[in-house]
Design an enzyme around this catalytic site. Structure first.
Site, PDB file in Angstrom:
ATOM      1  N   ASP A   1       0.790  -1.236   0.000  1.00 13.86           N
ATOM      2  CA  ASP A   1       0.000   0.000   0.000  1.00 13.86           C
ATOM      3  C   ASP A   1       0.823   1.286   0.000  1.00 13.86           C
ATOM      4  OD1 ASP A   1       1.060  -0.384   2.485  1.00 13.86           O
ATOM      5  OD2 ASP A   1      -0.822  -0.357   3.590  1.00 13.86           O
ATOM      6  N   HIS A   2       2.056   1.235   0.484  1.00 17.92           N
ATOM      7  CA  HIS A   2       2.794   2.488   0.679  1.00 17.92           C
ATOM      8  C   HIS A   2       3.570   2.969  -0.547  1.00 17.92           C
ATOM      9  CE1 HIS A   2       1.850   2.051   4.894  1.00 17.92           C
ATOM     10  NE2 HIS A   2       2.548   3.121   5.216  1.00 17.92           N
TER      11      HIS A   2
ATOM     12  N   ARG B   1      -1.502  12.455   9.811  1.00 18.48           N
ATOM     13  CA  ARG B   1      -0.273  13.199  10.095  1.00 18.48           C
ATOM     14  C   ARG B   1      -0.133  14.404   9.198  1.00 18.48           C
ATOM     15  NH1 ARG B   1       3.256   7.895  11.366  1.00 18.48           N
ATOM     16  NH2 ARG B   1       2.377   7.778  13.457  1.00 18.48           N
TER      17      ARG B   1
ATOM     18  N   ARG C   1       8.767   2.940  11.507  1.00 14.17           N
ATOM     19  CA  ARG C   1       9.875   2.543  10.607  1.00 14.17           C
ATOM     20  C   ARG C   1      11.184   2.374  11.380  1.00 14.17           C
ATOM     21  NH1 ARG C   1       9.228   8.399   7.744  1.00 14.17           N
ATOM     22  NH2 ARG C   1       7.094   7.643   7.805  1.00 14.17           N
TER      23      ARG C   1
HETATM   24  C1  MIC Z   1       3.083   6.544   8.554  1.00 18.90           C
HETATM   25  O1  MIC Z   1       1.867   6.756   8.600  1.00 18.90           O
HETATM   26  O2  MIC Z   1       3.922   7.363   8.957  1.00 18.90           O
HETATM   27  C2  MIC Z   1       3.564   5.240   7.983  1.00 18.90           C
HETATM   28  C3  MIC Z   1       4.236   5.531   6.701  1.00 18.90           C
HETATM   29  O3  MIC Z   1       2.464   4.405   7.710  1.00 18.90           O
HETATM   30  C4  MIC Z   1       4.509   4.596   8.990  1.00 18.90           C
HETATM   31  C5  MIC Z   1       5.173   3.375   8.518  1.00 18.90           C
HETATM   32  C6  MIC Z   1       6.338   3.590   7.632  1.00 18.90           C
HETATM   33  O4  MIC Z   1       7.132   4.501   7.849  1.00 18.90           O
HETATM   34  O5  MIC Z   1       6.510   2.786   6.712  1.00 18.90           O
HETATM   35  C7  MIC Z   1       3.877   4.290  10.351  1.00 18.90           C
HETATM   36  O6  MIC Z   1       2.917   4.916  10.710  1.00 18.90           O
HETATM   37  O7  MIC Z   1       4.417   3.473  11.098  1.00 18.90           O
HETATM   38 FE1  SF4 Z   2      -0.721   4.776   5.011  1.00 19.11          FE
HETATM   39 FE2  SF4 Z   2      -1.106   7.207   5.908  1.00 19.11          FE
HETATM   40 FE3  SF4 Z   2      -2.311   5.208   7.046  1.00 19.11          FE
HETATM   41 FE4  SF4 Z   2       0.323   5.493   7.382  1.00 19.11          FE
HETATM   42  S1  SF4 Z   2      -1.281   6.888   8.116  1.00 19.11           S
HETATM   43  S2  SF4 Z   2      -0.789   3.579   6.910  1.00 19.11           S
HETATM   44  S3  SF4 Z   2       0.850   6.317   5.381  1.00 19.11           S
HETATM   45  S4  SF4 Z   2      -2.654   5.912   4.942  1.00 19.11           S
END
Ligand code: MIC
Ligand code: SF4
Length: 756
Positions: free
Chosen positions: A95-96, A448, A645
């Site tokens: 998904d990312h 975020r 992460r």
């Molecule tokens: C996010 O919302 O910041 C992410 C991208 O989903 C991260 C995970 C990532 O950095 O791959 C998260 O929330 O842990």
């Molecule tokens: Fe994906 Fe955004 Fe949800 Fe993180 S907060 S899992 S980047 S949709």
């Protein structure tokens, strides 16, 4: 897709005795979170030492979920662990990595070509080790998990901070780094410091413009980005039971933004309805049979102040819609105060883009309420002033909202539908003109809004709101528009008001989907081979980190003293860097490039102590590494806030940083550092942060007697010949000290399985 009904029934059958034993031991009624935690103690964990915020406890989670951007590192580590198959049900979700540019189909096709190597790797590793694989386009991890795997009373870990979304279905679901996932998949216990408990009592009922999102926006305003650290938030009261299950998911999901370990709700009718609507009648029936164990003991909710460490009360009948931001998700402004706040802060009030959807706000209910506003654009001769985009959370939701005509209505207001993926929420938004870095305002329903998060432009001010408020604001094109009180002028020059949003909790005709995008693993994967090209730019097999040298660390350079907010986005940026998530050396070129250097207030510009010249952080650290010199990073409060992460911990480890010393840590990041054999330390006196100077040479003393609960000392030798000795705290328990000594937790696991 296997809903694990048997596993769930087994858990439910064992739950009453486990809960009763814990109740007896503690001699008091239990909260819901406590019940689920006690029901998941690892078999070797005794019923002792549950002092909140103090003792580490071993758990046995029911499942593991991983998204593509973090799964790469998690699975590269799992491949090193030497296990033939995962020990608990696990899934990977693609998904990312999908860039949002044109529209779903085209963007998805491009991603599948561009990230082919990574998707092939994830698909083959999944196939080999017995992991369910959700293909690109299937949806965002948390929405797919809620629709398929989450269940009341369960415990899950996931390599993404928003794993907590599953609290909406009454789970304890916790975001972790890949190394933690690797442990659980290898069949080892998973450890967590026994959490504090925050109760949120919801009275009244949501109505009109107010949505579940506003509950968490309000809570974020109260608790701030670090107020939930080390705590599980438990929501209860009439306001909780009267809310939809997916609305509860939204509240839990964004609970990551207050640093909470997780959030949860007791099992109720809304969850039963959702389980049934998503084809899980059998689980609903099983949960009904043990429902008193899937919520707190009655005394807890009658006298909550006796059982929670902190109690918050919110009256939903009085709650106003909120907008949180810019640049931090806890700056909460009720919509009626937005005009004042925007003027006072000189925020651009013209809204350029409204974006709805994401893992936290793309339920059928969310989209149906947003579409009720979009319909009025046509009916009332309005014109949508801002651009508008929709990011569905799953193919099931997308297919259903298309069938029900919602996408058609959105199309009429010029909306763009992006792929069922993270897209603009994670900087994978190829926004036209973003490179000009103009100051501008956007509103979205994501979680975020850190600087550069959505489009890479540091001057984009992003405000977070409910999908319905975001839709109304996009129609108005004005941040100061309050749909409750204000009118709009339509194309005929008439003054019109938007009617309150309305929608359906669940699709009246049921959910539908053609191809959900799931691939089951091979029954026997032993013959499946996993190829990683040694010349790949995107994937790199891991080399074990070296063990501790057995001495105190002396002569380290200060790499950077980071000022203010330093989230995982600042430490290891996403967006264009996501493509290197499976290649530790390449992604290390983004290490700390977003952190602000205390000494010149610039990002990615620090002094190289060997040459006296200023340059980028990664290059400077590589110069130290080339000379075999270690370094230390100093930071402020809540260092490592945000994502799970583990690259934010592995990159400094890989490049030779030896310690991170900060005023305070976010939970997941602190654990990630420990797992990777790094030293994560906190100032015993926060004011000592001020003593650190740009040219400092640093010694870390006390490591030969590294003991739980015992302070270490850090000496800062300043350029003028003076020095400061600074006492520092740590939270390492005995096992974690072993990880440090071995060089990483994984080094111990590998050894253990090799001996077995
Ligand atoms: C996010 O919302 O910041 C992410 C991208 O989903 C991260 C995970 C990532 O950095 O791959 C998260 O929330 O842990
Ligand atoms: Fe994906 Fe955004 Fe949800 Fe993180 S907060 S899992 S980047 S949709």
């Amino acid at each position: 897709m296997a809903f694990d009904v048997d596993m769930i029934k087994k858990l439910y059958a064992a739950m009453p005795a486990k809960v009763a034993a814990a109740r007896n031991k503690l001699g008091r009624p239990l909260t819901l979170a406590e019940k689920i935690l006690f029901a998941h103690l690892h078999e070797e964990q005794s019923l002792e030492n549950f002092e909140r915020a103090k003792h580490y406890v071993n758990f046995a989670p029911d499942r593991v979920a991983m998204q593509d951007a973090t799964a790469q590192m998690a699975l590269l580590q799992f491949m090193q662990a030497g296990r033939p198959k995962v020990a608990v049900p696990s899934t990977v979700h693609c998904d990312h990595l999908i860039v949002a540019k044109t529209e779903a189909k085209e963007d998805l096709e491009k991603a599948v070509t561009e990230s082919k190597e990574v998707y092939d790797f994830l698909a083959s590793v999944s196939n080999k080790y017995g992991i369910g694989f959700w293909k690109p386009g299937a949806g965002i991890i948390h929405q797919v998990v809620l629709e398929n795997y989450a269940f009341p009373g369960g415990m899950m870990i996931g390599t993404d901070s928003h794993t907590v979304n599953a609290g909406g279905l009454g789970m304890i679901a916790i975001g972790v780094g890949g190394a933690d996932a690797c442990d659980v998949m290898a069949g080892l216990p998973w450890e967590l410091k026994w959490p504090k408990l925050i109760g949120v009592k919801l009275t009244g009922k949501l109505s009109g413009w107010t949505a579940p999102k506003d509950v968490i926006l309000k809570v974020a305003g109260i608790l701030t980005v670090k107020g939930g650290t080390g705590a599980i938030v438990e929501y209860f009261g009439e306001g909780a039971t009267s809310m939809s299950c997916t609305g509860k998911g939204t509240i839990c999901n964004m609970g990551a933004e207050i640093g909470a370990t997780t959030s949860t709700f007791g099992y109720d009718e809304s969850m039963s309805r959702y389980l049934k609507a998503t084809g899980r009648e059998e689980i609903a029936a099983a949960a009904d049979a043990v429902k008193e164990h899937l919520t707190a003991d009655a005394e807890v909710y009658t006298n909550p102040e006796k059982y929670f460490d902190q109690l918050i009360e919110i009256n939903l009948s009085e709650l106003e819609p909120h907008l949180n931001g810019p640049f931090t998700p806890d700056l909460a402004t009720p919509i009626s105060k937005m005009k004042e706040a925007a003027i006072a802060n000189n925020w651009p009030t013209k809204i350029e883009v409204g974006l709805i959807g994401s893992c936290t706000n793309s339920s059928y209910e969310d989209i149906s309420r947003a579409v009720s506003l979009a319909r009025q654009v046509v009916e009332k001769n309005l014109k949508t002033k801002a651009e508008f985009t929709i990011t569905p959370g799953s193919e099931q939701v997308r297919f259903t909202i298309e069938r029900d005509g919602f996408l058609n209505t959105f199309d009429k207001i010029g909306a763009k539908v992006f792929a069922n993926a993270c897209g603009p929420c994670i900087g994978m938004w190829d926004r036209v003109g973003a490179e000009k870095q103009e100051r501008n305002t956007i509103v979205h329903s994501f979680n975020r809004n850190f600087a550069k998060r959505a489009d890479g432009n540091p001057n984009t001010l992003a405000f977070v709101g409910s999908p319905e408020l975001v839709t109304a604001l996009a129609i108005a094109g004005d941040l100061t528009f309050n749909p409750i009180t204000d009118s709009l002028i339509n194309e005929k020059g008439e003054s019109v008001k938007l009617d309150e949003p309305t929608g359906d909790e669940l699709p009246l005709r049921g959910f539908a989907v053609d191809d959900p995008g799931f691939q089951a693993p091979a029954a026997d994967g032993s013959g499946v081979s996993v190829d990683v090209s040694p010349t790949s730019k995107r994937l790199q097999l891991l080399d074990p980190f070296p063990a501790w040298e057995g001495t105190d660390l002396k002569g380290l350079k200060l790499l950077i003293k980071a000022k203010g907010k330093c989230t995982t986005d600042h430490i290891s940026m996403a967006g264009p860097w996501l493509k290197f998530r499976g290649h530790l050396d390449n992604i290390s070129n983004n290490m700390l490039i977003g952190a602000v250097n205390f000494f010149n207030e610039k990002t990615d510009n620090i002094k190289n102590q060997l040459t006296g010249e200023y340059g980028p952080v990664p290059a400077t650290q590589r110069a130290y590494k080339a000379q075999g010199i270690g370094s230390i990073v100093v930071g402020d409060e809540n260092y490592g806030e945000g994502s799970s992460r583990e690259h934010a911990a592995m990159e400094p480890r890989h490049l030779g940083v030896r310690a991170i010393l900060v005023k305070s840590f976010a939970r997941i990041h602190e654990t990630n550092l420990k797992k990777q054999g790094m030293l994560g330390l906190t100032f015993a006196n926060k004011d000592d942060y001020d003593k650190i100077q740009e040219d400092d040479i640093v010694d870390i003393l006390g490591l030969t007697d590294f003991t739980p609960g015992k302070q270490l000392a850090v000496v800062f030798h300043h350029a003028d010949g003076s020095s400061d000795i600074v006492p520092v705290n740590h939270t390492y328990n005995e096992q974690q000290i072993e990880w440090f000594k071995a060089g990483a937790a994984l080094n111990i696991i590998r050894q253990k399985f090799a001996e077995a």
